[in-house]
Write an enzyme that holds these catalytic residues in place. Structure first.
Site, mmCIF file in Angstrom:
data_model
loop_
_atom_site.group_PDB
_atom_site.id
_atom_site.type_symbol
_atom_site.label_atom_id
_atom_site.label_comp_id
_atom_site.label_asym_id
_atom_site.label_seq_id
_atom_site.Cartn_x
_atom_site.Cartn_y
_atom_site.Cartn_z
ATOM 1 N N ASP A 112 13.686 20.814 -16.673
ATOM 2 C CA ASP A 112 12.831 19.834 -17.348
ATOM 3 C C ASP A 112 13.424 19.411 -18.697
ATOM 4 O O ASP A 112 12.723 19.430 -19.722
ATOM 5 C CB ASP A 112 11.406 20.395 -17.554
ATOM 6 C CG ASP A 112 10.786 20.919 -16.267
ATOM 7 O OD1 ASP A 112 11.109 20.377 -15.196
ATOM 8 O OD2 ASP A 112 9.976 21.863 -16.334
ATOM 9 N N GLU A 141 5.280 12.549 -11.778
ATOM 10 C CA GLU A 141 5.189 13.462 -12.929
ATOM 11 C C GLU A 141 6.337 13.192 -13.893
ATOM 12 O O GLU A 141 7.138 12.281 -13.690
ATOM 13 C CB GLU A 141 5.217 14.916 -12.445
ATOM 14 C CG GLU A 141 6.470 15.264 -11.667
ATOM 15 C CD GLU A 141 6.417 16.627 -10.996
ATOM 16 O OE1 GLU A 141 5.347 17.258 -10.986
ATOM 17 O OE2 GLU A 141 7.452 17.061 -10.476
HETATM 18 C C1 6LW Z 1 7.017 20.417 -14.347
HETATM 19 C C2 6LW Z 1 7.134 19.265 -13.445
HETATM 20 C C3 6LW Z 1 8.257 19.719 -12.665
HETATM 21 O O1 6LW Z 1 5.904 20.435 -15.125
HETATM 22 O O2 6LW Z 1 8.111 21.056 -12.448
HETATM 23 O O3 6LW Z 1 10.353 19.187 -11.901
HETATM 24 C C4 6LW Z 1 7.099 21.511 -13.327
HETATM 25 N N1 6LW Z 1 9.252 18.974 -12.431
HETATM 26 O O4 6LW Z 1 7.379 18.067 -14.063
HETATM 27 C C5 6LW Z 1 7.475 22.824 -13.898
HETATM 28 O O5 6LW Z 1 8.795 22.773 -14.357
#
Ligand code: 6LW
Length: 501
Positions: A22, A178
């Site tokens: 991230d 996300e």
């Molecule tokens: C994070 C989400 C994700 O909050 O995994 O790869 C979660 N993305 O955006 C935890 O790293």
């Protein structure tokens, strides 16, 4: 960009190997800073500095006090600290992040990203995970979260001024929109997101609008980055952030994994940080090739992961690379008694326990060796490779023996044991590709040094059981020292990358 003369040089990806997922990046003048998620580990949120986006040095951890980071003892692994965003605005650094195990979304500021960072400003009106921060021309601060929705906030007080407003949920039908990041570039606001889930389907898409709240028009070429369904050696590519260099070029940092072995491919280092070049075509970003050898026009070669690193524990403070589980129990973990040794006093009895006293560093290379000199004193302690409470291998010394244990899911086994040589002993693990590449991703050989200096291997274990594909979760392997009973002293710890094919 420092040296424009090295046309055609290549640098290795990942640029920050090991469990560093991230990534969020910002630039202040000629300096880049980058942060990552840290989950159940303390201190939290590693902070890196670079002058060229390729060579990164860890300069601290943003959350290094319990007033900033509360990770409850009962929390599970892969909970805790998720997905920070780092920005430079108004001569200050701003960090927004979610603690999914405690206080939800929080915001921190610093004048120096190496720290100290402020105590948290809590954001009770900001729902969800993966918060982003962006300011428009009149100073309004927009906080955008996974989903993807947005609220207007006062970043100084944490007050919210609106109900969450839905912005854009990415490709219709795609899983998990996300990791939003919002940028003003030219005449548009760009909303970059991840979608498809953080596993093999992961990807990056983008939309643009004339205001920070939309409406947003999706890029016709979405996803602008994904390796899903390809034989590429880097998979799960997504969760990206953009940054512009002083020379006007654009770059993307993102997470990816390196699965190895037979079907389905196991990745053991967690999600790592990669770099890709970005060009703008017709007002949309086009992501360049993301290969293990990253072609860059301008930079000196990465020195490469070759040098062994020894920690002597000669300083009162541990190097920022060292992380513990859920808290740094100062009373139970010290370099002062005796000075120059890391002393661990047992709390939990084994690595199966949430409150085990464990101090480790991320495994950053597919092949590597770790060794430590332990004096188990009146107790037992050892060297462990950990993914979570239910997935770890360790070699333990004490009570006149040295023993290798394996914990895989609900199974725990004593794999091998030998009488212990007198006094302090060097314990080691060597991680290397397996003999047969169709099997697991790697093999872990645990052993100890005999009094005559020869190294005896006690057990060789299949690495697939310490992979994310087996264990699940969001983290990667951490290698370190622990105390099981009584007190264990560690004089030094060596970590050495090894060549691999
Ligand atoms: C994070 C989400 C994700 O909050 O995994 O790869 C979660 N993305 O955006 C935890 O790293």
């Amino acid at each position: 960009m420092s040296d424009q003369s090295q046309q055609g040089a290549t640098v290795p990806n990942p640029v920050i190997p090991g469990f560093h997922p991230d990534p969020s990046v910002c630039r202040a003048g000629d300096d880049y800073y980058l942060v990552c998620s840290s989950f159940e580990y303390f201190p939290g949120i590693p902070v890196f500095h670079s002058r060229d986006l390729v060579n990164w040095t860890q300069i601290g951890n943003a959350l290094d006090r319990t007033s900033q980071l509360h990770l409850p003892r009962g929390m599970s692994s892969s909970a805790g600290i998720y997905a920070p965003t780092l920005r430079h605005h108004d001569d200050r650094f701003w960090l927004i992040v979610t603690n999914v195990s405690d206080s939800g979304n929080m915001l921190f500021t610093a004048t120096d990203p190496a720290g100290p960072w402020s105590d948290p400003v809590r954001l009770p009106g900001v729902p969800g995970i993966d918060p982003d921060l962006a300011w428009d021309e009149d100073g309004t601060c927009w906080c955008t979260v996974a989903g993807v929705s947005q609220v207007r906030i006062d970043p100084h007080t944490g007050e919210t001024f609106s109900e969450p407003h839905s912005l854009w949920s990415g490709t219709p039908g795609a899983l998990a929109p996300e990791a939003p990041h919002l940028y003003r570039i030219g005449g548009y606001w760009y909303l970059l997101i991840a979608e498809g889930g953080t596993e093999r389907g992961h990807g990056v898409s983008i939309a643009r609008g004339r205001t920070p709240s939309g409406p947003f028009e999706p890029c016709p070429a979405n996803p602008i980055l994904t390796h899903r369904g390809t034989p590429r050696p880097i998979q799960n590519t997504g969760h990206a952030d953009l940054v512009q260099a002083p020379d006007g070029s654009w770059w993307m940092v993102l997470l990816g994994v390196r699965p190895r072995g037979g079907t389905p491919g196991w990745h053991v280092l967690g999600r790592e940080t990669f770099l890709a070049p970005v060009e703008w075509v017709d007002g949309w970003p086009v992501v360049g090739d993301l290969s293990p050898e990253l072609p860059t026009p301008a930079w000196p070669l990465h020195p490469g992961p070759t040098a062994p690193v020894r920690d002597d524990f000669d300083h009162a403070e541990l190097h920022p690379r060292w992380i513990s589980l859920r808290e740094r129990p100062e009373r139970l973990c010290t370099t002062k008694e005796p000075s120059g040794w890391l002393t661990l006093r047992a709390a939990g009895a084994s690595l199966d326990d949430n409150d085990v006293v464990f101090v480790g560093r991320r495994q950053q290379h597919l092949a590597c060796r770790a060794r430590t000199l332990i004096d188990p004193a009146d107790g037992r302690g050892g060297l462990a490779v950990r993914l979570d409470e239910e997935h770890h291998y360790e070699i333990e010394a004490g009570a006149g023996e040295v023993t290798v244990y394996a914990r895989i899911g609900s199974l725990r086994a004593e794999v091998a044991s030998r009488p212990l040589p007198e006094g302090a002993v060097v314990l080691g693990v060597e991680i290397a590709p397996p003999r047969d590449a169709r099997t697991g991703p790697d093999a872990l050989s645990f052993g100890f040094e005999e009094p005559d200096g020869t190294f005896t291997t006690l057990a060789v274990l299949d690495g697939r059981h310490l992979s994310t594909e087996v264990a699940g979760g969001f983290t990667g392997r951490v290698i370190g020292m622990y105390a099981a009973t009584g007190t264990a002293h560690f004089d030094w710890f060596d970590y050495e990358p090894l060549p691999h094919s």
